[in-house]
Design a protein around this motif. Structure first.
Motif, PDB file in Angstrom:
ATOM      1  N   ASP A 280       0.862  -1.176   0.000  1.00 49.65           N
ATOM      2  CA  ASP A 280       0.000   0.000   0.000  1.00 49.65           C
ATOM      3  C   ASP A 280       0.906   1.236   0.000  1.00 49.65           C
ATOM      4  O   ASP A 280       2.044   1.163   0.460  1.00 49.65           O
TER       5      ASP A 280
ATOM      6  N   ARG B 276      -3.985   2.049  -7.580  1.00 50.84           N
ATOM      7  CA  ARG B 276      -5.179   1.316  -7.088  1.00 50.84           C
ATOM      8  C   ARG B 276      -5.733   0.433  -8.199  1.00 50.84           C
ATOM      9  O   ARG B 276      -6.042  -0.745  -7.995  1.00 50.84           O
TER      10      ARG B 276
ATOM     11  N   ASP C 113      -3.994  -0.049  -1.590  1.00 49.70           N
ATOM     12  CA  ASP C 113      -4.485   1.206  -1.020  1.00 49.70           C
ATOM     13  C   ASP C 113      -3.454   2.290  -1.363  1.00 49.70           C
ATOM     14  O   ASP C 113      -2.244   2.027  -1.333  1.00 49.70           O
TER      15      ASP C 113
END
Ligand SMILES: NC(=O)c1ccc[n+]([C@@H]2O[C@H](COP(=O)([O-])OP(=O)(O)OC[C@H]3O[C@@H](n4cnc5c(N)ncnc54)[C@H](OP(=O)(O)O)[C@@H]3O)[C@@H](O)[C@H]2O)c1
Length: 255
Positions: A26, A45, A51
């Protein structure tokens, strides 16, 4: 667990984001241009299903760095990988330089690297894992007339990172400095002279060198064979030779 990349809005930062997202990390993307960061975050994404959090900040300011750490704390985001990549250079004789810009250059290239490392290292040590990647430069290897402040800031990054590497050597946290030579990004545009050092490597090559060094737990690495050879000579040559040569390479017509 997130990878925080500074200067994520383009160039090397964008390449670091792509590589880390492809590995499943992420992301926290930080720089000043929100629109660019949002675009790169949306891409990560969509392509990699990770994320991606956008937190715009001017990292030359100490207060902005503290606020960044506080905001991540409020959101419960733990930084597992820190890429201190944001930086810029100024080109020109020191006597003519804009003082505010020089202070921003030192604040971003040196202050942000040390401060963000200090802010996020304790969490990594507590967690028992983490990586800090600091983007130095082959400019770290010798003083560069007409880029005097920039070269000095990159010497700071290299010295700081190698010391931190030793401080963390017996811990699970990995630390390395990458020293790119001329690389194909907007860097020279931002520095005000896009004709300097035309033979450039790609951001993806620099990122690949970085992660090889991190895997091998090297304190630092120079990207590219030619840069490594030039860097070696710059380090062993006496200053009275290395410094005029550096001037000729960077600003051959400006004496
Ligand atoms: N390209 C090269 O030849 C080369 C060689 C050796 C080392 N490096 C180093 O590589 C790193 C990345 O540079 P690059 O080549 O990718 O150049 P770049 O494309 O100009 O990227 C610089 C990045 O730094 C960010 N930045 C600038 N000022 C900032 C500030 N005050 N606060 C937060 N972010 C800021 C910019 O984003 P915003 O404008 O959105 O803030 C941008 O994302 C730098 O540390 C540079 O010194 C580059």
């Amino acid at each position: 667990m997130h990878a925080l990349v500074t200067g994520a809005s383009g160039g090397l930062g964008q390449a670091f984001c792509n590589h880390l997202a492809a590995q499943g990390h992420d992301l926290v993307l930080v720089s000043r241009r929100t629109g660019q960061l949002e675009r790169i975050a949306a891409d990560a994404r969509a392509k990699f299903g990770v994320d991606a959090v956008v937190l715009p900040a001017d990292l030359s300011e100490e207060a902005a760095r503290n606020e960044l750490a506080a905001e991540l704390g409020r959101r419960g985001i733990h930084v597992d990988v820190l890429v201190n990549n944001a930086g810029f250079g100024t080109i020109g004789e020191l006597a003519m330089a804009d003082v505010d810009r020089l202070n921003d250059e030192i604040g971003l290239n040196c202050g942000a690297v040390a401060h963000l490392s200090r802010l996020f290292l304790p969490g990594m040590l507590e967690q028992g894992s983490g990586s800090i990647i600091n983007v130095a430069s082959t400019a770290a290897f010798q003083p560069i007339p007409t880029m005097a402040v920039y070269a000095a800031t990159k010497s700071f990054v290299l010295s700081f990172t190698q010391a931190l590497w030793e401080e963390t050597r017996s811990t699970p946290v990995r630390v390395t400095a990458i020293c790119p030579g001329p690389t194909d990004t907007a860097f020279f545009d931002a520095a005000g002279d896009d004709k300097v050092l035309a033979n450039r490597r790609t951001p993806d090559q620099v990122v690949a060198s970085t992660f090889r060094a991190l895997d091998r737990r090297q304190p630092s690495v120079t990207d590219g064979f030619v840069n490594a050879v030039q860097g070696h000579f710059a380090k062993v040559m006496p200053a009275r030779i290395a410094v005029p040569v550096a001037r000729l390479v960077v600003a051959p017509t400006k004496r």
